[in-house]
Every structure is written in C-alpha cells, then in structure tokens.
Design an enzyme around this catalytic site. Structure first.
Site, PDB file in Angstrom:
ATOM      1  CB  SER A  47      -8.393   7.019   0.616  1.00 14.95           C
ATOM      2  OG  SER A  47      -6.996   7.037   0.623  1.00 14.95           O
ATOM      3  CE1 TYR A 136      -2.681   5.038   1.607  1.00 14.25           C
ATOM      4  CE2 TYR A 136      -3.728   6.878   2.704  1.00 14.25           C
ATOM      5  CZ  TYR A 136      -3.799   5.807   1.855  1.00 14.25           C
ATOM      6  OH  TYR A 136      -4.995   5.494   1.251  1.00 14.25           O
ATOM      7  CE  LYS A 164      -3.587   2.894   3.755  1.00 19.55           C
ATOM      8  NZ  LYS A 164      -4.019   2.050   2.664  1.00 19.55           N
ATOM      9  CB  THR A 166      -2.316   1.601  -1.340  1.00 21.87           C
ATOM     10  OG1 THR A 166      -2.573   1.517   0.063  1.00 21.87           O
ATOM     11  CG2 THR A 166      -3.615   1.318  -2.085  1.00 21.87           C
ATOM     12  CG  ASP A 190      -9.284  -4.125   0.639  1.00 17.24           C
ATOM     13  OD1 ASP A 190      -8.215  -3.490   0.768  1.00 17.24           O
ATOM     14  OD2 ASP A 190     -10.367  -3.688   1.027  1.00 17.24           O
ATOM     15  CD  GLU A 191      -8.492  -4.711  -5.028  1.00 16.46           C
ATOM     16  OE1 GLU A 191      -8.576  -4.620  -3.786  1.00 16.46           O
ATOM     17  OE2 GLU A 191      -8.746  -3.756  -5.790  1.00 16.46           O
TER      18      GLU A 191
HETATM   19  O1  SI3 Z   1      -6.662   5.039   3.473  1.00 23.93           O
HETATM   20  C1  SI3 Z   1      -7.530   4.248   3.166  1.00 23.93           C
HETATM   21  O2  SI3 Z   1      -8.721   4.471   3.317  1.00 23.93           O
HETATM   22  C2  SI3 Z   1      -7.128   2.989   2.556  1.00 23.93           C
HETATM   23  O3  SI3 Z   1      -6.547   2.155   3.201  1.00 23.93           O
HETATM   24  C3  SI3 Z   1      -7.479   2.786   1.169  1.00 23.93           C
HETATM   25  C4  SI3 Z   1      -7.320   1.347   0.722  1.00 23.93           C
HETATM   26  O4  SI3 Z   1      -5.991   1.071   0.384  1.00 23.93           O
HETATM   27  C5  SI3 Z   1      -8.222   1.167  -0.452  1.00 23.93           C
HETATM   28  N1  SI3 Z   1      -7.657   1.819  -1.620  1.00 23.93           N
HETATM   29  C6  SI3 Z   1      -8.336   2.672  -2.346  1.00 23.93           C
HETATM   30  C7  SI3 Z   1      -7.600   3.292  -3.486  1.00 23.93           C
HETATM   31  O5  SI3 Z   1      -9.493   2.950  -2.143  1.00 23.93           O
HETATM   32  C8  SI3 Z   1      -8.489  -0.285  -0.710  1.00 23.93           C
HETATM   33  O6  SI3 Z   1      -9.050  -0.853   0.430  1.00 23.93           O
HETATM   34  C9  SI3 Z   1      -9.448  -0.431  -1.908  1.00 23.93           C
HETATM   35  O7  SI3 Z   1     -10.609   0.325  -1.660  1.00 23.93           O
HETATM   36  C10 SI3 Z   1      -9.861  -1.872  -2.136  1.00 23.93           C
HETATM   37  O8  SI3 Z   1      -8.719  -2.655  -2.270  1.00 23.93           O
HETATM   38  C11 SI3 Z   1     -10.733  -1.968  -3.379  1.00 23.93           C
HETATM   39  O9  SI3 Z   1      -9.972  -1.660  -4.529  1.00 23.93           O
END
Ligand code: SI3
Length: 294
Positions: A47, A136, A164, A166, A190-191
C-alpha cells in the site's frame, strides 16, 4: 520460514510529477532503509508504494529496481496481489524469477468475494508460483475480514506460510498465534508494534519504519526480551511521531522526510489520483522531521 522473520520496510515509492517512478529517489530510499535504518527486509509493492494505482509494467519495474539495488543484502517480499488473479500470478512468477524470498498477496477486493472465492484465489496463485506466500490481510482498506477458521483453511494450502496482519483485532491475533505456532505472523500497524510483539508475532511490516527504523527496532528487540517498560517508553515517543504524521497526511509526510533524509533535490511526488502535498503540509512535515527524526 525462519529466515523471513524480522522488521520490514513497507517500501515507499517516490514518483515524478508525470506519475513515472523516480528511480534515483527509489534507489536512495532503499539504500537508506538498508544502510541507515538497518531493517531486515523490504516489502515491495504494498500500500505504501501506492501499488494499487499502478499498471503491471510499472509494478515489474519497481520489483526490478528493488532487487537490483538490494542484491542479497536483506530479505525481499513482493506483494503481487490484485483482483486480477492472472496478473497476480504473472507478477508472482516474475518476482520469483528475480530471486524474491517470498511473495505476498492482498485479499482480492472491490467485488464482495465469498471466502470460497478468496481461497481459490490463493490456491490459483500458489499452484502457479514456485514460492512461499504470505496472505496480506488489511480489512481497513479492502473491507475483507478473515476469521480464525478461514485463516486455518488458507494456511492448509501448500506454500501459504503466514499472514501480514494489518488490523487492530488483538483477540484474533492472540487466537491466531496460539492456534498456528508454525505460521509466520507479521504485524501491520506500526503504532501497535509493542502489543503485537507481546503476542509473539514473528515480525512487522510498516510504512513509518522507513523513517523511524531505529526506535522501531528497539521496541521489537526490547519486547522480545520481555523489557516491556523500556519498550513502552519508546513506543510512546514513536506514537507521538505517528500521530503527528497521520494528522498531517501519512504519505506526504513520509515522502517529505525521506526526501530530506536521502538528500534528494527532486520532490517525491504522489501518484494520481493521490493529491500532491500542499505548502502547509510540507511546512508541518519539516517540523515533524526536526522534532522526531533529524
Ligand atoms: O503494504 C504496506 O505498505 C503496508 O505494510 C501498510 C502498513 O500496514 C501500513 N498500513 C496502512 C493502512 O497504511 C502501516 O504501516 C501504517 O501506515 C502505520 O501503522 C500508520 O498507521
């Protein structure tokens, strides 16, 4: 499977104003992630790379550049998923031939596919691609929720080695970990890295690790050692950073910070229909950069 564990950059891709890939900028980001953030791997085509806005040839171009710049320095996972399963298969084969350590595929989205159809999608990809696959799952963007038993069915497929994850559903995460100790679980938010590691995930993949790598690595290592208080202090600062980033716009802020960190003169543009950063966003991004990263 063991080899894939660790912290991964969800690779951010800078674009030129015309929407083409800024190759020089991308190579610099990859070097930054490997040499300065010292992460364990790159998750390419996710993403954060604005992958779902790209045509197939551009996706391949990004896989090429990432492999060429990385060599064998860190692990590489190629996100190849698409509601167009034929494209997912072609990209999976392509990345595998390039030498990617594993592939990953987002749950098919847009149409409301039944779980039977979702499972068939993963079977079609894993039957045709000679590589391990990580599901994913990102319901917040796809709207596709997968429950515990359905994960079990996906994990029974040959070459599906993990997920993965999320999502903020820690009940499901805890159940998954307990029921499938042999499968890999990567945390995607990440948070929530600390509570995810407490729940014994094998690794994490995230956008902010591109810029906030050292703190994230500390949280990961301290939590694995059971030093929860110390890890929480760093997660608290990290979440001050992430809150500020989310408030100002996730990709615009990360793009600005990475442009500064890599010393790139050319602005890191977004890919349309994502909007370009406003002056106010750039100003705020500079403040966030100075406060938390520089
Ligand atoms: O595929 C990817 O780029 C990710 O791994 C996305 C990742 O899970 C991010 N999720 C989203 C919805 O953007 C997180 O890294 C996210 O940006 C972060 O936790 C801030 O909310």
């Amino acid at each position: 499977r063991e080899d894939l564990k660790g912290l991964y950059s969800a690779l951010l891709v800078p674009y030129n104003e015309d929407g083409s890939v800024n190759e020089e900028g991308l190579r610099k980001i990859i070097r930054h992630v490997i040499d300065k953030m010292e992460l364990d791997g790159l998750y390419v085509g996710g993403s954060t790379g604005e992958n779902f806005l790209l045509d197939k040839e551009t996706k391949k171009q990004i896989f090429d550049i990432a492999k060429d710049e990385t060599g064998d320095a860190v692990k590489l996972i190629a996100q190849v998923g698409s509601p167009n399963v034929y494209e997912a298969i072609e990209l999976g084969q392509y990345a595998t031939e390039l030498g990617y350590d594993a592939i990953s595929a987002v749950t098919p989205f847009y149409y409301k596919f039944s779980f039977k159809e979702v499972k068939q999608y993963y079977k079609d990809i894993t039957d045709a691609v000679d590589n391990d696959l990580i599901v994913y799952s990102i319901p917040v963007l796809t709207g596709v929720e997968i429950g515990l038993d359905d994960f079990g069915e996906l994990f029974e497929l040959d070459r599906v080695v993990g997920v993965k994850f999320t999502a903020a559903d820690f009940f499901l995460l805890e159940r998954l970990r307990k029921k499938f100790p042999e499968h890999l679980i990567f945390s995607g938010f990440d948070e929530m890295l600390l509570p995810a590691v407490v729940n014994k995930v094998d690794g994490a993949i995230g956008s902010t690790y591109n810029a906030n790598g050292p703190r994230s690595k500390q949280i990961f290592e301290l939590a694995k050692e059971g030093k929860i208080e110390e890890a929480l202090e760093i997660q608290n600062v990290t979440n001050d950073f992430i809150s500020a980033v989310l408030e100002n716009g996730l990709y615009p802020t990360l793009k600005y910070i990475l442009q500064q960190e890599t010393g790139s003169e050319e602005r890191f543009y977004a890919r349309k229909p994502m909007a370009q950063s406003t002056d106010a966003q750039l100003e705020r991004a500079q403040e966030i950069y100075e406060k938390y990263i520089k």
